[in-house]
Design a protein around this motif. Structure first.
Motif, mmCIF file in Angstrom:
data_model
loop_
_atom_site.group_PDB
_atom_site.id
_atom_site.type_symbol
_atom_site.label_atom_id
_atom_site.label_comp_id
_atom_site.label_asym_id
_atom_site.label_seq_id
_atom_site.Cartn_x
_atom_site.Cartn_y
_atom_site.Cartn_z
ATOM 1 N N ARG A 97 0.778 -1.360 -0.034
ATOM 2 C CA ARG A 97 -0.089 -0.015 -0.101
ATOM 3 C C ARG A 97 0.907 1.223 0.121
ATOM 4 O O ARG A 97 2.120 1.098 0.496
ATOM 5 N N ILE A 98 0.350 2.450 -0.359
ATOM 6 C CA ILE A 98 1.039 3.515 -0.424
ATOM 7 C C ILE A 98 0.801 4.194 0.978
ATOM 8 O O ILE A 98 -0.139 3.706 1.644
ATOM 9 N N SER A 99 1.719 5.103 1.230
ATOM 10 C CA SER A 99 1.886 5.766 2.868
ATOM 11 C C SER A 99 0.968 6.691 2.778
ATOM 12 O O SER A 99 0.413 7.124 1.753
ATOM 13 N N PRO A 100 0.251 6.891 4.054
ATOM 14 C CA PRO A 100 -0.661 7.922 4.056
ATOM 15 C C PRO A 100 0.211 9.359 3.744
ATOM 16 O O PRO A 100 -0.454 10.499 3.012
ATOM 17 N N ALA A 101 1.507 9.490 3.802
ATOM 18 C CA ALA A 101 2.271 10.832 3.310
ATOM 19 C C ALA A 101 1.943 10.664 1.717
ATOM 20 O O ALA A 101 1.866 11.946 1.187
ATOM 21 N N LEU A 102 2.170 9.823 1.154
ATOM 22 C CA LEU A 102 1.761 9.826 -0.555
ATOM 23 C C LEU A 102 0.440 10.050 -0.775
ATOM 24 O O LEU A 102 0.160 10.810 -1.723
ATOM 25 N N GLU A 103 -0.520 9.526 0.069
ATOM 26 C CA GLU A 103 -2.008 9.846 -0.432
ATOM 27 C C GLU A 103 -2.268 11.301 -0.097
ATOM 28 O O GLU A 103 -2.977 11.872 -0.710
ATOM 29 N N GLU A 104 -1.782 11.756 0.903
ATOM 30 C CA GLU A 104 -1.977 13.321 1.069
ATOM 31 C C GLU A 104 -1.137 14.007 0.257
ATOM 32 O O GLU A 104 -1.790 15.024 -0.561
ATOM 33 N N MET A 105 0.084 13.795 -0.608
ATOM 34 C CA MET A 105 0.569 14.238 -1.548
ATOM 35 C C MET A 105 -0.077 14.272 -3.045
ATOM 36 O O MET A 105 -0.279 15.368 -3.715
ATOM 37 N N LEU A 106 -0.813 13.001 -3.245
ATOM 38 C CA LEU A 106 -1.534 12.846 -4.479
ATOM 39 C C LEU A 106 -2.832 13.820 -4.236
ATOM 40 O O LEU A 106 -3.219 14.346 -5.221
ATOM 41 N N GLU A 107 -3.536 13.927 -3.102
ATOM 42 C CA GLU A 107 -4.604 14.751 -2.991
ATOM 43 C C GLU A 107 -4.276 16.109 -3.178
ATOM 44 O O GLU A 107 -5.147 17.005 -3.804
ATOM 45 N N SER A 108 -3.316 16.472 -3.032
ATOM 46 C CA SER A 108 -2.830 18.060 -3.022
ATOM 47 C C SER A 108 -2.126 18.292 -4.556
ATOM 48 O O SER A 108 -1.788 19.292 -4.888
ATOM 49 N N ARG A 109 -1.937 17.090 -5.332
ATOM 50 C CA ARG A 109 -1.537 17.189 -6.883
ATOM 51 C C ARG A 109 -0.124 17.832 -6.928
ATOM 52 O O ARG A 109 0.094 18.443 -7.915
ATOM 53 N N LYS A 110 0.769 17.739 -6.002
ATOM 54 C CA LYS A 110 2.115 18.224 -6.041
ATOM 55 C C LYS A 110 3.265 17.288 -6.484
ATOM 56 O O LYS A 110 2.905 16.170 -5.654
ATOM 57 N N GLU A 119 11.587 17.546 3.810
ATOM 58 C CA GLU A 119 11.424 16.782 4.666
ATOM 59 C C GLU A 119 11.520 15.020 4.016
ATOM 60 O O GLU A 119 10.937 15.086 2.741
ATOM 61 N N ARG A 120 11.867 14.243 4.348
ATOM 62 C CA ARG A 120 11.817 12.830 3.670
ATOM 63 C C ARG A 120 10.547 12.275 3.687
ATOM 64 O O ARG A 120 9.634 12.482 4.679
ATOM 65 N N VAL A 121 10.102 11.703 2.434
ATOM 66 C CA VAL A 121 8.813 10.864 2.358
ATOM 67 C C VAL A 121 8.989 9.632 1.910
ATOM 68 O O VAL A 121 9.809 8.963 1.242
ATOM 69 N N ARG A 122 8.494 8.770 2.944
ATOM 70 C CA ARG A 122 8.346 7.131 2.691
ATOM 71 C C ARG A 122 7.028 6.808 1.903
ATOM 72 O O ARG A 122 6.028 6.696 2.609
ATOM 73 N N PRO A 123 7.247 6.707 0.699
ATOM 74 C CA PRO A 123 5.949 6.563 -0.098
ATOM 75 C C PRO A 123 5.242 5.033 0.049
ATOM 76 O O PRO A 123 4.061 4.927 -0.145
ATOM 77 N N VAL A 124 5.897 4.095 0.487
ATOM 78 C CA VAL A 124 5.217 2.712 0.596
ATOM 79 C C VAL A 124 5.328 2.338 2.046
ATOM 80 O O VAL A 124 6.258 2.454 2.685
ATOM 81 N N GLU A 125 4.029 1.841 2.473
ATOM 82 C CA GLU A 125 3.825 1.413 3.786
ATOM 83 C C GLU A 125 4.720 0.171 4.099
ATOM 84 O O GLU A 125 4.938 -0.533 3.259
#
Length: 179
Positions: A97-110, A119-125
């Motif tokens: 699954r994708i991480s909540p951080a990536l999910e939030e990033m997708l919602e913001s379309r950034k 800040e470091r992003v870990r996209p994979v749970e």
């Protein structure tokens, strides 16, 4: 298939409510497309529709190309899971699954790029690997997923080449979905 013990009746318009607990667990949000399958046993199965999964061969080829050109592992996601990976162990990433951080990033379309100030992003749970760059896949104005380069270690920073390859792959896959 796992039974939930939840029973729902169909209303006079043919609608059935999917319980909130199941929607939350399965990350089904209002407006998400669902595919409907039936089998000879009379079962009706709802499955989240993923346009990126429809392009799984093309997504894998795109990941392989950008991984070779960018010199780092490349991962392609739909809105919920890893769809394709190249340059890293497939078993490690497969269907995670994708991480909540990536999910939030997708919602913001950034877009995301790791620099000294980011800040470091870990996209994979469940994995500690961090992203170097992430670009959302947008088709017909909707977010379909993302393309990312992953860092080999925490000291690695994104290159301009990796950033451009990631954006190009995301745009290419978005166009493929539209066709």
């Amino acid at each position: 298939m796992k039974a939930t013990g939840i029973v729902r009746r169909i209303d006079d318009l043919g609608r059935v409510v999917i319980p909130k607990e199941i929607r939350r667990t399965m990350r089904i949000r209002e407006g998400d497309p669902l595919e409907i399958y039936t089998n000879p046993d009379g079962e009706v199965i709802f499955k989240k529709y993923s346009p990126i999964n429809e392009l799984s061969d093309g997504a894998l080829q795109a990941a392989e190309v950008i991984s070779k050109l960018g010199g780092a592992p490349a991962v392609i996601f739909d809105k919920d899971h890893v769809v394709a990976v190249s340059g890293a162990p497939k078993k490690e990433y497969s269907q995670r699954r994708i991480s909540p951080a990536l999910e939030e990033m997708l919602e913001s379309r950034k877009n995301y790029e790791y620099t000294d100030t980011a800040e470091r992003v870990r996209p994979v749970e469940g994995l500690t690997a961090c992203a170097l760059t992430i670009s959302p896949i947008i088709s017909n104005g909707d977010i379909s997923g993302a393309v990312a380069f992953m860092a080999a270690d925490d000291s690695q920073h994104v290159s301009e080449n990796q950033s451009m390859l990631c954006k190009a792959a995301a745009m290419f896959l978005g166009k493929q979905i539209e066709e």
